[in-house]
Design a protein around this motif. Sequence first.
Motif, PDB file in Angstrom:
ATOM      1  N   LEU A 119       0.847  -1.190   0.000  1.00 35.56           N
ATOM      2  CA  LEU A 119       0.000   0.000   0.000  1.00 35.56           C
ATOM      3  C   LEU A 119       0.886   1.245   0.000  1.00 35.56           C
ATOM      4  O   LEU A 119       1.949   1.253   0.624  1.00 35.56           O
ATOM      5  CB  LEU A 119      -0.887   0.013   1.251  1.00 35.56           C
ATOM      6  CG  LEU A 119      -2.057  -0.978   1.290  1.00 35.56           C
ATOM      7  CD1 LEU A 119      -2.618  -1.047   2.703  1.00 35.56           C
ATOM      8  CD2 LEU A 119      -3.130  -0.559   0.314  1.00 35.56           C
TER       9      LEU A 119
ATOM     10  N   VAL B 183      -6.973   6.177   1.364  1.00 30.54           N
ATOM     11  CA  VAL B 183      -6.554   4.780   1.536  1.00 30.54           C
ATOM     12  C   VAL B 183      -7.586   3.843   0.915  1.00 30.54           C
ATOM     13  O   VAL B 183      -7.247   2.897   0.185  1.00 30.54           O
ATOM     14  CB  VAL B 183      -6.354   4.458   3.029  1.00 30.54           C
ATOM     15  CG1 VAL B 183      -6.201   2.949   3.241  1.00 30.54           C
ATOM     16  CG2 VAL B 183      -5.132   5.189   3.581  1.00 30.54           C
TER      17      VAL B 183
ATOM     18  N   GLU C  13      -7.435   3.905  -2.828  1.00 29.55           N
ATOM     19  CA  GLU C  13      -6.335   3.082  -3.349  1.00 29.55           C
ATOM     20  C   GLU C  13      -6.694   1.601  -3.288  1.00 29.55           C
ATOM     21  O   GLU C  13      -6.392   0.837  -4.216  1.00 29.55           O
ATOM     22  CB  GLU C  13      -5.053   3.352  -2.557  1.00 29.55           C
ATOM     23  CG  GLU C  13      -3.860   2.579  -3.113  1.00 29.55           C
ATOM     24  CD  GLU C  13      -2.607   2.708  -2.277  1.00 29.55           C
ATOM     25  OE1 GLU C  13      -1.542   2.272  -2.750  1.00 29.55           O
ATOM     26  OE2 GLU C  13      -2.680   3.240  -1.143  1.00 29.55           O
ATOM     27  N   LEU C  14      -7.332   1.199  -2.205  1.00 27.90           N
ATOM     28  CA  LEU C  14      -7.770  -0.195  -2.101  1.00 27.90           C
ATOM     29  C   LEU C  14      -8.751  -0.540  -3.223  1.00 27.90           C
ATOM     30  O   LEU C  14      -8.655  -1.604  -3.845  1.00 27.90           O
ATOM     31  CB  LEU C  14      -8.423  -0.439  -0.735  1.00 27.90           C
ATOM     32  CG  LEU C  14      -7.492  -0.432   0.484  1.00 27.90           C
ATOM     33  CD1 LEU C  14      -8.314  -0.479   1.776  1.00 27.90           C
ATOM     34  CD2 LEU C  14      -6.512  -1.597   0.449  1.00 27.90           C
TER      35      LEU C  14
ATOM     36  N   TRP D  64      -6.401  -2.896  -5.120  1.00 22.81           N
ATOM     37  CA  TRP D  64      -6.444  -4.126  -4.329  1.00 22.81           C
ATOM     38  C   TRP D  64      -7.873  -4.546  -4.014  1.00 22.81           C
ATOM     39  O   TRP D  64      -8.154  -5.077  -2.942  1.00 22.81           O
ATOM     40  CB  TRP D  64      -5.660  -3.937  -3.019  1.00 22.81           C
ATOM     41  CG  TRP D  64      -4.386  -3.183  -3.183  1.00 22.81           C
ATOM     42  CD1 TRP D  64      -4.108  -1.933  -2.752  1.00 22.81           C
ATOM     43  CD2 TRP D  64      -3.207  -3.641  -3.853  1.00 22.81           C
ATOM     44  NE1 TRP D  64      -2.845  -1.558  -3.100  1.00 22.81           N
ATOM     45  CE2 TRP D  64      -2.251  -2.599  -3.777  1.00 22.81           C
ATOM     46  CE3 TRP D  64      -2.865  -4.832  -4.502  1.00 22.81           C
ATOM     47  CZ2 TRP D  64      -0.992  -2.706  -4.336  1.00 22.81           C
ATOM     48  CZ3 TRP D  64      -1.603  -4.939  -5.054  1.00 22.81           C
ATOM     49  CH2 TRP D  64      -0.680  -3.894  -4.978  1.00 22.81           C
TER      50      TRP D  64
ATOM     51  N   HIS E 148      -4.762  -6.805   1.915  1.00 25.92           N
ATOM     52  CA  HIS E 148      -4.499  -5.373   1.894  1.00 25.92           C
ATOM     53  C   HIS E 148      -5.556  -4.604   2.697  1.00 25.92           C
ATOM     54  O   HIS E 148      -5.236  -3.633   3.392  1.00 25.92           O
ATOM     55  CB  HIS E 148      -4.458  -4.854   0.453  1.00 25.92           C
ATOM     56  CG  HIS E 148      -3.200  -5.223  -0.275  1.00 25.92           C
ATOM     57  ND1 HIS E 148      -3.043  -6.435  -0.901  1.00 25.92           N
ATOM     58  CD2 HIS E 148      -2.036  -4.543  -0.452  1.00 25.92           C
ATOM     59  CE1 HIS E 148      -1.839  -6.486  -1.455  1.00 25.92           C
ATOM     60  NE2 HIS E 148      -1.208  -5.347  -1.197  1.00 25.92           N
TER      61      HIS E 148
ATOM     62  N   ALA F 207      -4.654  -2.313   6.058  1.00 29.65           N
ATOM     63  CA  ALA F 207      -5.109  -0.942   6.291  1.00 29.65           C
ATOM     64  C   ALA F 207      -5.961  -0.864   7.559  1.00 29.65           C
ATOM     65  O   ALA F 207      -5.805   0.057   8.376  1.00 29.65           O
ATOM     66  CB  ALA F 207      -5.900  -0.440   5.090  1.00 29.65           C
TER      67      ALA F 207
END
Length: 536
Positions: free
Chosen positions: A320, A348, A351-352, A356, A362, A366
């Motif tokens: 990450l 965050v 981005e996941l 991901w 992942h 987080a």
Amino acid sequence: MQMMIVDDEAHWVDNLSMTKPWHTLGIEHVHKAYSAHEALQMIDTHPIDIVISDIQMPEMTGIELIERIRIRDKKIKCILLSGYSEFEYAKKAIQFEAVDYLLKPPTDDELMGAVQKAIDQLNNEWELVSSLTRTQFTLRENLPHLRGRLLLGALQGQRIAAAEWERKLANYDLPFHTGDAALMLVRLEEEFGHYNNNDQTLIEYAIINMAEEIMGEFMEVWGVKEEHGYLVFLLQMKDRKGDIGKETMLEKLSIQLQSKVKQFLKGSLSIVITEWFTFPEQIYDRFRQASAYFRQIVGDEREFVMRVSDVETPAAQGPLDVLYTPPTFISLLESGQWDAAEEKILAVCAELDEKWSESWEHCMEAGFLITASFTNIAHRNKLTLTTLMGNDVEDLQSGEVFATISKLRKWSLSVLGKLKEGTSNEIKDIRSDYVKKIQDFTDKNLHLDVSLRVLADHVNLHPTHLSKIYKIETGEGISDYISRLRMDRACHKLVTTTKKVYEISMEIGYMDPAYFIKVFKRQFGVTPQEYRDQHK
């Protein structure tokens, strides 16, 4: 600039503050103080630049006032006014560096001229402090530290606009530019482990100097020690012609550095170098890739020079980014930046979603870090996460929070809101406690010194901070509260007791009864005795 006029004659203060064209001299605000004690309280809470004070005042003279001002702030400029032309006063004024000593009543030209003189002195002093020459000297003195912080920030993922990079590189006298660059990571091996912290720092400094000496003929070299203990060097080729390619040259020079450190410092190095990349855009990715190589090497391998290949990492195995890019989530919580912390959570989760979406690991990574940060801040504020979260704790205990990115986002934002509310309530309780302590102390000690500084010492706060807290919590300033309390108590004693006016004056903190009578009449329009007679 801000100025204050001090005199126990209220009409004189009001007249000077309101009828003179101070704005033409650049004075933005004129404060009024009707006693030296009130003046000192204002200096503790306002950025006063110039003080105009009468000399003859009850309780404290103007000379004594500027003596105390000098203890608080040597930069404040003082102008003294007196109805008497006495040599001793003038001598004392000079001793305490008064800008001018004027006889009352001064002419407008004399008064405005004295203030202009004070302004000129202030401007000259601050121009010296902020002069370009001095700034440049200070910059040169701190260049190694500033350069190191700039490179370290880039390695940690701090985003800086291209124009800002160009400006900083120029200001820090760094001969780097946008374009091809490489990183060299150096790990000190176990031979250096016996050094204490100070000696270890000297060894690292020596290695950085050796790298600059060995590579500096062919490359620009910029080194720093990063948080995991590696020495990291950013390298850029100089404009040189030669038969050796830059990849080969970098490996050759790295081996030479190993050899010289072994020879002169009696220790070994392991070195990882990156492929050439575009600086500054790719520096964070290449550093992360190179440091990962060190972590992947296991066993007894040491004293190697290894080049990081350009083989792409499988998507399911990547790290990450946003979660660890400064400022970190825990840092935002510690500093109370709630909006930025919310933006961090959303970034965050974005981005996941993007990279991901199929990776439960992942999402869990987080979630664990966000949860740990919440728990740490809750405990620091003497709260428990369980009490704070209420029913939300059940999803955490069951692991349901980490089941999907959507659930993690919803849960994290909910807990952030509750943590913010809980912390805010605690801050309000703390402020309320300070106000209660101040009011209790003042109530019991009104006959003594209850200046802002004394009150601040009583609750172990800086006077300015205490003043702000009190104003936020009560809506009035501390000096206003004390004045109101004194007048209320004076009225009560005048009506309910037969004590003399001078006795009441002493009991509420006025050592000079004449000054108490003057303040009382200014407040109520009648003298204390007239007030008593009206309420019989």
